[in-house]
Design an enzyme around this catalytic site. Structure first.
Site, PDB file in Angstrom:
ATOM      1  N   GLU A 163      36.457  80.494  28.635  1.00  0.00           N
ATOM      2  CA  GLU A 163      37.832  80.978  28.801  1.00  0.00           C
ATOM      3  C   GLU A 163      38.285  81.363  27.406  1.00  0.00           C
ATOM      4  O   GLU A 163      38.509  80.492  26.565  1.00  0.00           O
ATOM      5  CB  GLU A 163      38.728  79.859  29.356  1.00  0.00           C
ATOM      6  CG  GLU A 163      38.305  79.310  30.700  1.00  0.00           C
ATOM      7  CD  GLU A 163      38.496  80.306  31.833  1.00  0.00           C
ATOM      8  OE1 GLU A 163      39.238  81.274  31.649  1.00  0.00           O
ATOM      9  OE2 GLU A 163      37.885  80.109  32.892  1.00  0.00           O
ATOM     10  N   CYS A 208      47.177  81.385  26.305  1.00  0.00           N
ATOM     11  CA  CYS A 208      46.141  82.409  26.494  1.00  0.00           C
ATOM     12  C   CYS A 208      46.582  83.447  27.518  1.00  0.00           C
ATOM     13  O   CYS A 208      46.119  84.573  27.507  1.00  0.00           O
ATOM     14  CB  CYS A 208      44.851  81.747  26.949  1.00  0.00           C
ATOM     15  SG  CYS A 208      45.083  80.732  28.412  1.00  0.00           S
TER      16      CYS A 208
HETATM   17  P1  NAP Z   1      39.013  77.912  18.581  1.00  0.00           P
HETATM   18  O1  NAP Z   1      39.230  77.888  17.117  1.00  0.00           O
HETATM   19  O2  NAP Z   1      38.037  78.874  19.119  1.00  0.00           O
HETATM   20  O3  NAP Z   1      38.591  76.395  18.953  1.00  0.00           O
HETATM   21  C1  NAP Z   1      38.410  76.009  20.276  1.00  0.00           C
HETATM   22  C2  NAP Z   1      37.586  74.737  20.321  1.00  0.00           C
HETATM   23  O4  NAP Z   1      36.252  75.008  19.892  1.00  0.00           O
HETATM   24  C3  NAP Z   1      38.093  73.636  19.397  1.00  0.00           C
HETATM   25  O5  NAP Z   1      37.926  72.395  20.042  1.00  0.00           O
HETATM   26  C4  NAP Z   1      37.178  73.750  18.189  1.00  0.00           C
HETATM   27  O6  NAP Z   1      37.083  72.564  17.460  1.00  0.00           O
HETATM   28  C5  NAP Z   1      35.880  74.059  18.883  1.00  0.00           C
HETATM   29  N1  NAP Z   1      34.862  74.688  18.038  1.00  0.00           N
HETATM   30  C6  NAP Z   1      35.021  75.382  16.897  1.00  0.00           C
HETATM   31  N2  NAP Z   1      33.819  75.828  16.454  1.00  0.00           N
HETATM   32  C7  NAP Z   1      32.890  75.389  17.329  1.00  0.00           C
HETATM   33  C8  NAP Z   1      31.472  75.506  17.417  1.00  0.00           C
HETATM   34  N3  NAP Z   1      30.773  76.174  16.518  1.00  0.00           N
HETATM   35  N4  NAP Z   1      30.840  74.912  18.460  1.00  0.00           N
HETATM   36  C9  NAP Z   1      31.536  74.241  19.395  1.00  0.00           C
HETATM   37  N5  NAP Z   1      32.883  74.095  19.370  1.00  0.00           N
HETATM   38  C10 NAP Z   1      33.548  74.668  18.350  1.00  0.00           C
HETATM   39  O7  NAP Z   1      40.366  78.140  19.376  1.00  0.00           O
HETATM   40  P2  NAP Z   1      41.796  77.489  19.119  1.00  0.00           P
HETATM   41  O8  NAP Z   1      42.312  78.047  17.826  1.00  0.00           O
HETATM   42  O9  NAP Z   1      41.740  76.018  19.291  1.00  0.00           O
HETATM   43  O10 NAP Z   1      42.640  78.062  20.356  1.00  0.00           O
HETATM   44  C11 NAP Z   1      43.285  79.307  20.358  1.00  0.00           C
HETATM   45  C12 NAP Z   1      42.479  80.328  21.127  1.00  0.00           C
HETATM   46  O11 NAP Z   1      42.133  79.809  22.398  1.00  0.00           O
HETATM   47  C13 NAP Z   1      43.252  81.601  21.405  1.00  0.00           C
HETATM   48  O12 NAP Z   1      42.446  82.700  21.118  1.00  0.00           O
HETATM   49  C14 NAP Z   1      43.562  81.529  22.896  1.00  0.00           C
HETATM   50  O13 NAP Z   1      43.691  82.778  23.533  1.00  0.00           O
HETATM   51  C15 NAP Z   1      42.393  80.783  23.404  1.00  0.00           C
HETATM   52  N6  NAP Z   1      42.736  80.095  24.664  1.00  0.00           N
HETATM   53  C16 NAP Z   1      42.195  80.545  25.817  1.00  0.00           C
HETATM   54  C17 NAP Z   1      42.512  79.923  27.025  1.00  0.00           C
HETATM   55  C18 NAP Z   1      41.931  80.385  28.334  1.00  0.00           C
HETATM   56  O14 NAP Z   1      42.005  79.624  29.299  1.00  0.00           O
HETATM   57  N7  NAP Z   1      41.381  81.572  28.432  1.00  0.00           N
HETATM   58  C19 NAP Z   1      43.377  78.824  27.026  1.00  0.00           C
HETATM   59  C20 NAP Z   1      43.909  78.395  25.826  1.00  0.00           C
HETATM   60  C21 NAP Z   1      43.583  79.044  24.649  1.00  0.00           C
HETATM   61  P3  NAP Z   1      38.001  72.329  16.152  1.00  0.00           P
HETATM   62  O15 NAP Z   1      39.409  72.344  16.589  1.00  0.00           O
HETATM   63  O16 NAP Z   1      37.547  71.003  15.683  1.00  0.00           O
HETATM   64  O17 NAP Z   1      37.686  73.459  15.209  1.00  0.00           O
END
Ligand code: NAP
Length: 521
Positions: A257, A296
């Protein structure tokens, strides 16, 4: 130093090593708690969840597991007040915005508990009806869905620490699959507290629920073919996960997602005085301001007929101007903080990029902060941009500024509008506003191929519609292309991701003995 939250792995609480990462209040900058997943034995944790938790969950049918979900919902409800305090402190959200996350989580778990109860004592599900294979019909085939013998690794984004956890965990646990939760570091406290409360309530078997906070290093390394990854976050992180050997070599199924350039579209039959116009304006303002635009599903692009561009610009700007932005503890405040100063910088940089190809209709920088120091707080007002020539715009269809930011665009005719919506490259949701059921139905089907959800708002459902950005467990959540290609929720269909579909080919008497299985089709 602040408290270091421990991880729950292999059935016990274990502290990560080092100082960890400090979680902060985005209004005051105050240190709250620390998290560290450094030095923990993830391979043993995954094996323990798979072998101990999975075996215990699979020993039960769907009905007893649904009862566990009911108990989880009770445990969460009992501690609800504490969750609001944590959300205000760590996410900087108003009470209404926190409720969307916290009550949304409890509602989703409760809903899966209700749906699961209807599956009774069954241990497997049927998918479709039997087909005759041989000439005389004695040899037949039946597709079945059986719970996977693995662990579900649930990786979440920072903006929904509560709902994001439970909307994934509920279908997994109901399926009989143990979960290992990895919340986003910035807001891990709420997810951690909820997990601690559920574990403390003793409603789940040992190994069914684990949590690791503060690091994603090596997270996917121990995964084996029958495990699952359910990821929510940015497209960039999704790409890294998809490239991991667990996915590329061991075929671990992954549900993504990701981010999305969701749109709202006013149909051409409407005018500036029509109820549908007013509904579009109200929804755009709501989507820009709820959770400070950190959703999102939030509306990022608004499409209106060319002749209504100025009217729409004026109407949205007029409703944004009085929005009080600042400290969510102050009752005047309608829009709280972004999650961190880093996120504020990212939003500011994103707006600067979009401004290169758009006009500023309403400048979020003009909002005076209530009860918050602009040099410390991660607060910013809502910004409405305008792209009068949307075909020439590239960034407005491409970069997701994850904050209270949205771009208004005029369209010539409906085909032009559809083409502009599709430039999002696949989205979670588009909403349509109009009063002609035939025109709305045609537009909904036209756009369904590039969306996970088309949300149709007409005057008849002005008060009962559930909101463009609200994800309801009854409806599919996910979107094609850029949105990640995932599918979550949508009733019991969500369970299929945590099951293996297989065909059993046998004489009818054998299939009879497999017994009647509920279908979730
Ligand atoms: P993110 O930086 O991509 O991080 C998401 C999760 O992935 C965090 O738990 C992060 O951990 C973890 N992560 C980071 N690098 C990783 C790796 N190499 N391997 C495995 N996991 C890893 O996103 P965010 O800044 O938290 O959230 C914002 C984004 O999420 C926005 O782009 C938004 O559109 C999207 N979003 C989408 C939905 C949907 O349902 N489509 C819902 C909510 C948000 P750390 O925090 O420890 O870095």
């Amino acid at each position: 130093m602040t408290e270091l939250l421990r991880n729950h792995l292999c059935g016990r609480w274990v502290a990560g090593t080092g100082d960890g990462t400090t979680l902060r209040d985005p209004i005051s900058g105050a240190a709250l708690v620390r998290v560290s997943g450094q030095g923990v034995d993830l391979a043993s944790a995954v094996a323990y969840a798979r072998d101990v938790g999975g075996a215990a969950l699979r020993a039960l049918g769907y009905g007893p597991r649904a009862a566990m979900l009911g108990s989880i919902a009770k445990a969460l409800t009992a501690n609800r007040d504490a969750y609001f305090e944590i959300a205000t402190a760590n996410s900087g959200t108003t009470r209404a915005d926190s409720a969307m996350d916290i009550d949304g989580a409890i509602y989703t778990v409760s809903q899966y508990a209700r749906w699961g109860a209807a599956l009774g004592e069954a241990r497997a599900l049927s998918d479709g009806s039997r087909a005759r294979l041989g000439k005389d019909g004695s040899f037949q085939s039946q597709h079945v869905l059986v719970p996977t013998r693995g662990v579900a690794l649930l990786i979440n984004a920072f903006n929904f620490p509560a709902w994001g956890l439970w909307e994934k965990a509920a279908p997994a646990l109901l399926s009989g699959v143990p979960v290992l939760v990895k919340p986003a570091t910035a807001t891990a406290w709420l997810a951690h507290r909820m997990v601690a409360d559920v574990l403390g309530a003793g409603v789940l078997p040992d190994g069914a629920l684990s949590i690791v906070c503060g690091t994603s290093a090596g997270l996917l390394d121990p995964l084996q073919p029958f495990d699952r990854v359910s990821f929510t976050g940015s497209g960039a992180t999704a790409a890294q996960i998809r490239a991991h050997r667990a996915i590329t070599e061991r075929s671990v199924p992954v549900n993504v997602e990701a981010d999305s350039l969701n749109a709202a579209l006013l149909l051409p039959q409407e005018d500036a005085g029509s109820p549908a116009f007013g509904l579009l304006v109200r929804e755009v303002v709501r989507e820009m301001t709820v959770k400070s635009g950190q959703k999102c599903t939030a509306i990022r692009r608004v499409l209106v007929p060319e002749r209504l561009y100025d009217a729409a610009a004026g109407a949205v700007a007029a409703q944004l101007a009085p929005v009080a932005v600042g400290n969510p503890r102050n009752e005047e405040v309608r829009m709280g903080a972004l999650v961190s100063r880093a996120q504020l910088e990212s939003v500011t940089a994103g707006v600067a990029r979009l401004r290169a190809e758009t006009d500023v209709i309403h400048d979020g920088g003009a909002h005076r902060l209530v009860d918050a120091d602009p040099s410390i707080a991660a607060c910013v007002g809502p910004t409405l941009l305008g792209a009068r020539q949307p075909d020439r715009a590239t960034l407005a269809h491409d970069i997701e500024v994850f904050g209270p930011v949205c771009t208004l665009m005029p369209y010539r005719d409906l085909d032009h509008a559809f083409a502009l919506v599709r430039r999002g490259g696949g989205s979670l949701v588009t909403s349509l506003y109009g009063s002609d059921p035939g025109a709305l139905a045609a537009a909904a089907l036209e756009l369904a191929d590039t969306h996970g959800r088309v949300h149709v708002v007409s005057p008849a459902v002005a008060e009962s519609q559930t909101g463009h950005g609200n994800v309801m467990p009854q409806s599919l959540h996910g979107g094609p292309g850029r949105a990640g290609g995932g599918e979550e929720l949508g009733g019991l269909r969500a369970l299929t991701f945590y099951h293996r579909r297989a065909a059993v080919q046998a004489e009818a008497a054998v299939l009879d003995r497999i017994g009647a299985m509920p279908s979730i089709g």
